[in-house]
Design a protein around this motif. Structure first.
Motif, PDB file in Angstrom:
ATOM      1  N   HIS A   1      -5.858   3.518  -3.203  1.00  0.00           N
ATOM      2  CA  HIS A   1      -4.847   2.495  -3.511  1.00  0.00           C
ATOM      3  C   HIS A   1      -4.750   1.535  -2.338  1.00  0.00           C
ATOM      4  O   HIS A   1      -3.686   1.303  -1.784  1.00  0.00           O
ATOM      5  CB  HIS A   1      -3.486   3.115  -3.864  1.00  0.00           C
ATOM      6  CG  HIS A   1      -3.191   4.418  -3.182  1.00  0.00           C
ATOM      7  ND1 HIS A   1      -2.854   4.510  -1.851  1.00  0.00           N
ATOM      8  CD2 HIS A   1      -3.203   5.681  -3.659  1.00  0.00           C
ATOM      9  CE1 HIS A   1      -2.659   5.784  -1.538  1.00  0.00           C
ATOM     10  NE2 HIS A   1      -2.867   6.515  -2.608  1.00  0.00           N
TER      11      HIS A   1
ATOM     12  N   HIS B   1       0.830  -1.213   0.000  1.00  0.00           N
ATOM     13  CA  HIS B   1       0.000   0.000   0.000  1.00  0.00           C
ATOM     14  C   HIS B   1       0.861   1.258   0.000  1.00  0.00           C
ATOM     15  O   HIS B   1       0.557   2.225  -0.715  1.00  0.00           O
ATOM     16  CB  HIS B   1      -0.966  -0.002   1.184  1.00  0.00           C
ATOM     17  CG  HIS B   1      -2.039  -1.036   1.061  1.00  0.00           C
ATOM     18  ND1 HIS B   1      -2.637  -1.609   2.143  1.00  0.00           N
ATOM     19  CD2 HIS B   1      -2.606  -1.613  -0.015  1.00  0.00           C
ATOM     20  CE1 HIS B   1      -3.540  -2.481   1.743  1.00  0.00           C
ATOM     21  NE2 HIS B   1      -3.531  -2.503   0.430  1.00  0.00           N
TER      22      HIS B   1
ATOM     23  N   THR C   1      -3.184  -2.769 -11.978  1.00  0.00           N
ATOM     24  CA  THR C   1      -4.448  -2.071 -11.744  1.00  0.00           C
ATOM     25  C   THR C   1      -4.207  -0.618 -11.337  1.00  0.00           C
ATOM     26  O   THR C   1      -4.985   0.266 -11.704  1.00  0.00           O
ATOM     27  CB  THR C   1      -5.319  -2.789 -10.693  1.00  0.00           C
ATOM     28  OG1 THR C   1      -4.570  -2.954  -9.484  1.00  0.00           O
ATOM     29  CG2 THR C   1      -5.786  -4.143 -11.201  1.00  0.00           C
ATOM     30  N   LEU C   2      -3.125  -0.366 -10.606  1.00  0.00           N
ATOM     31  CA  LEU C   2      -2.803   1.016 -10.254  1.00  0.00           C
ATOM     32  C   LEU C   2      -2.473   1.831 -11.502  1.00  0.00           C
ATOM     33  O   LEU C   2      -2.983   2.943 -11.680  1.00  0.00           O
ATOM     34  CB  LEU C   2      -1.645   1.088  -9.262  1.00  0.00           C
ATOM     35  CG  LEU C   2      -1.224   2.512  -8.885  1.00  0.00           C
ATOM     36  CD1 LEU C   2      -2.337   3.232  -8.139  1.00  0.00           C
ATOM     37  CD2 LEU C   2       0.057   2.503  -8.085  1.00  0.00           C
TER      38      LEU C   2
ATOM     39  N   ASP D   1      -7.262  -5.046  -2.752  1.00  0.00           N
ATOM     40  CA  ASP D   1      -6.790  -5.972  -3.779  1.00  0.00           C
ATOM     41  C   ASP D   1      -6.384  -5.192  -5.023  1.00  0.00           C
ATOM     42  O   ASP D   1      -7.118  -5.102  -6.003  1.00  0.00           O
ATOM     43  CB  ASP D   1      -7.889  -6.986  -4.107  1.00  0.00           C
ATOM     44  CG  ASP D   1      -7.412  -8.072  -5.059  1.00  0.00           C
ATOM     45  OD1 ASP D   1      -6.188  -8.236  -5.214  1.00  0.00           O
ATOM     46  OD2 ASP D   1      -8.274  -8.750  -5.649  1.00  0.00           O
ATOM     47  N   ILE D   2      -5.214  -4.588  -4.967  1.00  0.00           N
ATOM     48  CA  ILE D   2      -4.684  -3.772  -6.057  1.00  0.00           C
ATOM     49  C   ILE D   2      -3.247  -4.208  -6.303  1.00  0.00           C
ATOM     50  O   ILE D   2      -2.540  -4.607  -5.382  1.00  0.00           O
ATOM     51  CB  ILE D   2      -4.783  -2.267  -5.719  1.00  0.00           C
ATOM     52  CG1 ILE D   2      -4.372  -1.398  -6.900  1.00  0.00           C
ATOM     53  CG2 ILE D   2      -4.011  -1.927  -4.482  1.00  0.00           C
ATOM     54  CD1 ILE D   2      -4.644   0.082  -6.691  1.00  0.00           C
ATOM     55  N   ASN D   3      -2.849  -4.161  -7.561  1.00  0.00           N
ATOM     56  CA  ASN D   3      -1.467  -4.503  -7.899  1.00  0.00           C
ATOM     57  C   ASN D   3      -0.926  -3.424  -8.832  1.00  0.00           C
ATOM     58  O   ASN D   3      -1.621  -2.459  -9.155  1.00  0.00           O
ATOM     59  CB  ASN D   3      -1.380  -5.910  -8.506  1.00  0.00           C
ATOM     60  CG  ASN D   3      -2.200  -6.047  -9.774  1.00  0.00           C
ATOM     61  OD1 ASN D   3      -2.277  -5.144 -10.600  1.00  0.00           O
ATOM     62  ND2 ASN D   3      -2.818  -7.209  -9.950  1.00  0.00           N
TER      63      ASN D   3
ATOM     64  N   HIS E   1       2.406   1.712  -3.521  1.00  0.00           N
ATOM     65  CA  HIS E   1       1.421   2.217  -4.483  1.00  0.00           C
ATOM     66  C   HIS E   1       1.045   3.663  -4.190  1.00  0.00           C
ATOM     67  O   HIS E   1       0.829   4.457  -5.113  1.00  0.00           O
ATOM     68  CB  HIS E   1       0.185   1.313  -4.506  1.00  0.00           C
ATOM     69  CG  HIS E   1       0.447   0.003  -5.157  1.00  0.00           C
ATOM     70  ND1 HIS E   1      -0.257  -1.134  -4.855  1.00  0.00           N
ATOM     71  CD2 HIS E   1       1.342  -0.359  -6.117  1.00  0.00           C
ATOM     72  CE1 HIS E   1       0.186  -2.139  -5.586  1.00  0.00           C
ATOM     73  NE2 HIS E   1       1.161  -1.695  -6.359  1.00  0.00           N
TER      74      HIS E   1
ATOM     75  N   ALA F   1      -5.575   2.648 -13.362  1.00  0.00           N
ATOM     76  CA  ALA F   1      -6.334   3.722 -12.726  1.00  0.00           C
ATOM     77  C   ALA F   1      -5.693   5.078 -12.987  1.00  0.00           C
ATOM     78  O   ALA F   1      -6.383   6.056 -13.329  1.00  0.00           O
ATOM     79  CB  ALA F   1      -6.442   3.464 -11.223  1.00  0.00           C
TER      80      ALA F   1
END
Length: 145
Positions: free
Chosen positions: A96, A24, A104-105, A99-101, A27, A108
């Motif tokens: 952010h 986290h 996907t960041l 369930d983000i990697n 990101h 976005a």
């Protein structure tokens, strides 16, 4: 509902809580790098103490954050958080957390950069590239170790 919660707990356990927090933060740093490359301001009372779960982006003077968020949703199907209380219609929020990697960041952030252009919000281009560079140069917890 319980099944989803059990899955989430299992995923956190598998990744390891320290790795979740580190992911986290990584990101969040990439997101803030993108925002600053766009020549927009990260809204944070004390620099260096930014949130690991979301980044609040201050809109340039004379531009509505709510109108921008609506344009982003309409044109690119990306939902951005709104400003609350004193910063209502002055900021939008990029989450952010969860369930983000990296992929996907970057997706976005690409949606945000496209929407800034489409909505006519003054900004510099290349924030996504800066975020990608940050991610490439910062080890991914639990993966690159």
């Amino acid at each position: 509902m319980l099944y989803g919660l059990v899955d989430a707990v299992a995923m956190i356990h598998e990744e390891g809580l320290e790795n979740v927090f580190a992911r986290h933060q990584r990101h969040a740093a990439a997101t803030r790098a993108a925002v600053r490359a766009w020549d927009l301001e990260v809204l944070c009372q004390q620099q260096g103490h930014e949130s690991g779960v979301l980044t609040a982006v201050l809109m340039p003077e004379g531009h509505s954050a709510d109108a921008f968020r609506k344009a982003a949703l309409k044109n690119y199907n990306i939902s951005l958080g709104s400003g609350l209380s004193k910063v209502a219609d002055k900021v939008f929020r990029i989450g952010h957390l969860g369930d983000i990697n990296d992929l996907t960041l970057i997706g976005a952030l690409s949606g945000v950069e496209l929407a800034l252009s489409k909505a006519g919000v003054p900004h510099s281009k290349g924030g996504v590239a800066v975020a990608m560079e940050h991610l490439l140069n910062t080890p991914s917890p639990g993966i690159d170790a």
